[in-house]
Design an enzyme around this catalytic site. Sequence first.
Site, PDB file in Angstrom:
ATOM      1  N   TRP A   6       0.836  -1.204   0.000  1.00 23.59           N
ATOM      2  CA  TRP A   6       0.000   0.000   0.000  1.00 23.59           C
ATOM      3  C   TRP A   6       0.868   1.250   0.000  1.00 23.59           C
ATOM      4  O   TRP A   6       0.526   2.251  -0.642  1.00 23.59           O
ATOM      5  CB  TRP A   6      -0.905   0.008   1.237  1.00 23.59           C
ATOM      6  CG  TRP A   6      -1.755   1.237   1.346  1.00 23.59           C
ATOM      7  CD1 TRP A   6      -3.012   1.422   0.839  1.00 23.59           C
ATOM      8  CD2 TRP A   6      -1.416   2.476   1.991  1.00 23.59           C
ATOM      9  NE1 TRP A   6      -3.463   2.685   1.134  1.00 23.59           N
ATOM     10  CE2 TRP A   6      -2.502   3.354   1.838  1.00 23.59           C
ATOM     11  CE3 TRP A   6      -0.288   2.923   2.686  1.00 23.59           C
ATOM     12  CZ2 TRP A   6      -2.509   4.645   2.353  1.00 23.59           C
ATOM     13  CZ3 TRP A   6      -0.280   4.210   3.192  1.00 23.59           C
ATOM     14  CH2 TRP A   6      -1.379   5.056   3.029  1.00 23.59           C
ATOM     15  N   HIS A   7       1.995   1.194   0.696  1.00 18.72           N
ATOM     16  CA  HIS A   7       2.821   2.384   0.829  1.00 18.72           C
ATOM     17  C   HIS A   7       3.533   2.773  -0.463  1.00 18.72           C
ATOM     18  O   HIS A   7       3.963   3.927  -0.588  1.00 18.72           O
ATOM     19  CB  HIS A   7       3.852   2.187   1.949  1.00 18.72           C
ATOM     20  CG  HIS A   7       3.295   2.443   3.312  1.00 18.72           C
ATOM     21  ND1 HIS A   7       2.606   1.489   4.026  1.00 18.72           N
ATOM     22  CD2 HIS A   7       3.317   3.559   4.088  1.00 18.72           C
ATOM     23  CE1 HIS A   7       2.235   2.000   5.191  1.00 18.72           C
ATOM     24  NE2 HIS A   7       2.644   3.248   5.257  1.00 18.72           N
ATOM     25  N   GLY A   8       3.668   1.882  -1.384  1.00 11.69           N
ATOM     26  CA  GLY A   8       4.298   2.276  -2.629  1.00 11.69           C
ATOM     27  C   GLY A   8       4.567   1.107  -3.553  1.00 11.69           C
ATOM     28  O   GLY A   8       4.710  -0.034  -3.105  1.00 11.69           O
TER      29      GLY A   8
END
Length: 485
Positions: A319-321
């Site tokens: 989700w963060h990247g």
Amino acid sequence: MAFNSLNYILLLISVITLYYLLPQRFRWGLLLIASYIFYMAWKPGLIVLILFTTVCNYSFARLIGASSSPRARKTCLLLTLLIDFGLLFVFKYLVFFNNTFLGIFGSHWPVSAFDLILPMGISFYTFQSAAYVIDVYRGEIQPEKHFGIFALFITFFPQLVAGPIERSKNLLPQFYKKHAFSIENLLWGSKLMLWGFFKKIVIADRAAVLVNKVFNHIDEYSGPSIALAALAFTFQIYCDFSGYSDIAQGSARCLGFQLMDNFKTPYLSKSIREFWRRWHISLSGWFSDYIYIPLGGNRKGTAVKCRNLMVTFLVSGLWHGANWTFVLWGALHGIYQIIGTLTLPVRKKIAEALHFENHAFTNLLRSFFTFVLVIFSWILFRANSIADALTAYRHLIHGWRAMLIPQRAYEILLTLGLNSFELVLLGFCLLILVMTEVCSRKKNVYLTLENAPSVLRIVFYALITVLIFTSGVFYDAASFIYFQF
């Protein structure tokens, strides 16, 4: 439009003024227009994406609420989630996976390299809208009938692009409440924003100079420099993101709205598990409620719990990247959690035998050890690639003897992108931050300061105001880190 810009301040002042002048029935419209203006200031055309997401989630949630057929309800839910996460996948992950397969298969892979723009805040408003539809499906809330109010729930400008990821049960009812003008709310909001600006443009953006200098040339640095850069990034990302959350909360509070706390002194945590209860709370809660618990949580034995923890943190990392460094960062935190779970019984018995359960020194040691583990993981998060991360970890053990020589240590510090005055200034501001965090462990900063003597409050706010205007990084205003997520 970034919070750390004059345009945002002018927009917020205009919205606050008009909001309290307008009758209640027109206020939602003002906030919706302001939210669209706020987002369109970045890339006007991408407002179509938010509108499409809004229409789909509103319509399918109404169908779920109106249907008595379990099959029809489930079909509507799946279609909504397919649309929400399908759009997220296309804009955020399609290029990543294509490049990954291109690297593996080379010329045998049929799709050549391409690029897509990443819509700002897409991860945040996707998760917020998906959570709403899931809650409607579960029967926890009734579907919102007012399309304009629902559109405002998706796009409310203080928390649109980087959270907190608000639950419908908290935010939706507030749009129907009449918020009378309140000096208390205006002062509370302004002070929160002031603290947020201090963390962002005085600490985070100055620390970013040091962090970027080292991590963008990682081959050139040894252990002390990398350790200092990792420590600087630890505070940079915290001050950047919690600073955004403070400004978001403060902006909303000026209008009478209360957004949830997204950070509660996470670096004072005594375990990784506690860290995730205090860091990015809205996201941690989302993963717990919609991934970890549905997978079985901790209800089906230790082995299943460990599996669920690892799956949840792998998804959190992704989700963060769209980069394998983020996936590995999530996996590392999953490993931390699993080790903590498996060793908990033994650690409890040892603590009880030595009478160290709530000993001050033991708690301090646990906090320090947790902090070191978090710093170690942030290296992987910040590295530009897995190769850079491995280089950083490999170089960490070298070059420490030079720090025993004062002149050499000073020379090393001056190679990190900041001059001696800026280093001292950064250290002084970090001292203010740490002292404030320690004093406000059980409350937010505003409430802690309100209970302090008036002289101390005046000195504190005057000091950070002076630091913002005299030492803030205005010449190269950086966007917030989490805007890219």
